[in-house]
Design an enzyme around this catalytic site. Sequence first.
Site, mmCIF file in Angstrom:
data_model
loop_
_atom_site.group_PDB
_atom_site.id
_atom_site.type_symbol
_atom_site.label_atom_id
_atom_site.label_comp_id
_atom_site.label_asym_id
_atom_site.label_seq_id
_atom_site.Cartn_x
_atom_site.Cartn_y
_atom_site.Cartn_z
ATOM 1 N N ARG A 1 -40.524 -86.530 -62.388
ATOM 2 C CA ARG A 1 -39.719 -86.596 -63.470
ATOM 3 C C ARG A 1 -39.695 -87.843 -64.003
ATOM 4 O O ARG A 1 -38.776 -88.441 -64.639
ATOM 5 C CB ARG A 1 -38.315 -86.314 -62.986
ATOM 6 N N SER B 1 -30.333 -80.214 -63.566
ATOM 7 C CA SER B 1 -30.059 -80.838 -62.410
ATOM 8 C C SER B 1 -29.593 -82.417 -62.907
ATOM 9 O O SER B 1 -30.354 -82.892 -63.453
ATOM 10 C CB SER B 1 -31.301 -81.159 -61.637
ATOM 11 N N GLU C 1 -31.287 -88.020 -62.846
ATOM 12 C CA GLU C 1 -32.387 -87.306 -63.721
ATOM 13 C C GLU C 1 -32.210 -87.488 -65.210
ATOM 14 O O GLU C 1 -32.817 -87.429 -65.817
ATOM 15 C CB GLU C 1 -32.870 -85.877 -63.225
HETATM 16 C C1 LIG Z 1 -29.831 -75.107 -67.773
HETATM 17 C C2 LIG Z 1 -30.943 -75.955 -67.556
HETATM 18 C C3 LIG Z 1 -32.127 -75.994 -66.706
HETATM 19 C C4 LIG Z 1 -33.239 -76.942 -66.524
HETATM 20 N N1 LIG Z 1 -34.193 -76.854 -65.698
HETATM 21 C C5 LIG Z 1 -34.974 -77.819 -65.535
HETATM 22 C C6 LIG Z 1 -35.976 -77.688 -64.546
HETATM 23 O O1 LIG Z 1 -36.296 -76.673 -63.910
HETATM 24 N N2 LIG Z 1 -36.863 -78.460 -64.655
HETATM 25 C C7 LIG Z 1 -36.712 -79.815 -65.356
HETATM 26 O O2 LIG Z 1 -37.573 -80.671 -65.179
HETATM 27 N N3 LIG Z 1 -35.795 -80.014 -66.104
HETATM 28 C C8 LIG Z 1 -34.791 -78.837 -66.271
HETATM 29 N N4 LIG Z 1 -33.900 -79.062 -67.154
HETATM 30 C C9 LIG Z 1 -33.848 -80.111 -67.722
HETATM 31 C C10 LIG Z 1 -34.302 -80.454 -69.227
HETATM 32 O O3 LIG Z 1 -34.581 -79.242 -69.897
HETATM 33 C C11 LIG Z 1 -35.699 -81.053 -69.211
HETATM 34 O O4 LIG Z 1 -35.696 -82.415 -68.942
HETATM 35 C C12 LIG Z 1 -36.455 -80.984 -70.515
HETATM 36 O O5 LIG Z 1 -37.805 -81.457 -70.318
HETATM 37 C C13 LIG Z 1 -35.767 -81.890 -71.685
HETATM 38 O O6 LIG Z 1 -36.395 -81.469 -72.780
HETATM 39 P P1 LIG Z 1 -35.719 -81.863 -74.332
HETATM 40 O O7 LIG Z 1 -36.573 -81.526 -75.420
HETATM 41 O O8 LIG Z 1 -34.211 -80.967 -74.093
HETATM 42 O O9 LIG Z 1 -35.452 -83.310 -74.161
HETATM 43 P P2 LIG Z 1 -34.183 -84.137 -74.686
HETATM 44 O O10 LIG Z 1 -33.101 -83.742 -73.620
HETATM 45 O O11 LIG Z 1 -33.701 -84.234 -75.825
HETATM 46 O O12 LIG Z 1 -34.476 -85.398 -74.322
HETATM 47 C C14 LIG Z 1 -35.248 -85.982 -73.044
HETATM 48 C C15 LIG Z 1 -35.823 -87.343 -72.969
HETATM 49 O O13 LIG Z 1 -37.093 -87.034 -73.680
HETATM 50 C C16 LIG Z 1 -37.180 -88.075 -74.707
HETATM 51 N N5 LIG Z 1 -38.011 -87.293 -75.928
HETATM 52 C C17 LIG Z 1 -37.763 -86.145 -76.485
HETATM 53 N N6 LIG Z 1 -38.799 -85.642 -77.288
HETATM 54 C C18 LIG Z 1 -39.712 -86.719 -76.951
HETATM 55 C C19 LIG Z 1 -40.877 -86.976 -77.560
HETATM 56 N N7 LIG Z 1 -41.425 -86.216 -78.715
HETATM 57 N N8 LIG Z 1 -41.651 -88.325 -77.540
HETATM 58 C C20 LIG Z 1 -41.045 -89.049 -76.472
HETATM 59 N N9 LIG Z 1 -39.998 -88.770 -75.892
HETATM 60 C C21 LIG Z 1 -39.419 -87.612 -76.005
HETATM 61 C C22 LIG Z 1 -35.736 -88.482 -75.277
HETATM 62 O O14 LIG Z 1 -35.902 -89.232 -76.086
HETATM 63 C C23 LIG Z 1 -35.048 -88.487 -73.776
HETATM 64 O O15 LIG Z 1 -35.475 -89.655 -73.340
HETATM 65 C C24 LIG Z 1 -32.966 -78.264 -67.354
HETATM 66 C C25 LIG Z 1 -31.921 -78.188 -68.119
HETATM 67 C C26 LIG Z 1 -30.966 -77.167 -68.311
HETATM 68 C C27 LIG Z 1 -29.822 -77.210 -69.250
#
Ligand SMILES: Cc1cc2nc3c(=O)[nH]c(=O)nc-3n(C[C@H](O)[C@H](O)[C@H](O)COP(=O)(O)OP(=O)(O)OC[C@H]3O[C@@H](n4cnc5c(N)ncnc54)[C@H](O)[C@@H]3O)c2cc1C
Length: 290
Positions: free
Chosen positions: A163, A212, A282
């Site tokens: 992560r 998580s 995380e």
């Molecule tokens: C129900 C649920 C289940 C989940 N299951 C998992 C799982 O199985 N495994 C897992 O790893 N995660 C899981 N997650 C967490 C989350 O979905 C992941 O971490 C996901 O990758 C975040 O993506 P996001 O687009 O929502 O990013 P955001 O939450 O919007 O941002 C997260 C970070 O990424 C940065 N970011 C976003 N876009 C960019 C870009 N283009 N360039 C640089 N930085 C950027 C943001 O600035 C921030 O620091 C889960 C979340 C939920 C709600």
Amino acid sequence: MKGTLLKNEPLAKYTSWRVGGPAEQMYLPESKQDLIEFLASLPEDEKIFWLGLGSNLLVMDGGIRGTVINTRKRIKEMDLIDSDKVYVEAGAGCANVARFCTQSGLTGAEFLAGIPGTMGGALKMNAGASGSETWNIVESVEMINATSQVTQKKAADFEIGYRSVKGLNGEWFLSAVLRLNKGESETIQQKIKFLLKERANNQPTNKPTCGSVFKNPPGDYAARLIEACGLKGYVIGGACVSEKHANFIENMGSATAVDIEELIVYIQQQVQQQHGIELQTEVCKVGEAL
Ligand SMILES: Cc1cc2nc3c(=O)[nH]c(=O)nc-3n(C[C@H](O)[C@H](O)[C@H](O)COP(=O)(O)OP(=O)(O)OC[C@H]3O[C@@H](n4cnc5c(N)ncnc54)[C@H](O)[C@@H]3O)c2cc1C
């Protein structure tokens, strides 16, 4: 200027926890080119925060100063560029990437189907599930910095961990090229169905959460440690430890970011006292307190 610029935009509606104060300004580009022009027009010292689908963010109640770039549902092109390579833009939803790869008869991206984020967020977090993680399938990425310079990088240019991705140097992901393996669409589809069913059985997927909250410590599971402390169902304000999965915190409807933050700290204290283990978050905490 193309795209949309919103002032004082409440961020709670852009985060899966449904909490967070306003963005001083939020820019929603229509295309990659708009974004490049917009970034070039910002003052040099402007604070920039990149928002994906907000599924891994604890935005504090005072919101985010400066500019929030919101690429969700915007910069989301996908293209099969070789028999085993897919071009994906940062705003594409992970589930859509998994679907596109399945339809293209490519295996390796199935784990993305259940991750409710964008490709950009998955790259930043090295999102993973079911034994796979994002950077296992990345060949190269296109990055942009605050002065709109666009560069191409190989996966080997970054230090990839659980992560975590090091080596961004103030840049953000614009797109990625994924390298996958040939597979049979029907079999890939079945695997995705199985993974999604497993997820729905084990996680509160219908509640406002951020997935998580804590990273698993080496050789153990955060959920096991939290459950062993008797914290399932523990409530602070409008936030509670999920009964379904102890590493998830649910917003019961009225939670503030502070409620969630206090619950995170309480869990960390309890796990430290009872197991002698320091849980690392995380989830990314951003923004200002009220
Ligand atoms: C129900 C649920 C289940 C989940 N299951 C998992 C799982 O199985 N495994 C897992 O790893 N995660 C899981 N997650 C967490 C989350 O979905 C992941 O971490 C996901 O990758 C975040 O993506 P996001 O687009 O929502 O990013 P955001 O939450 O919007 O941002 C997260 C970070 O990424 C940065 N970011 C976003 N876009 C960019 C870009 N283009 N360039 C640089 N930085 C950027 C943001 O600035 C921030 O620091 C889960 C979340 C939920 C709600």
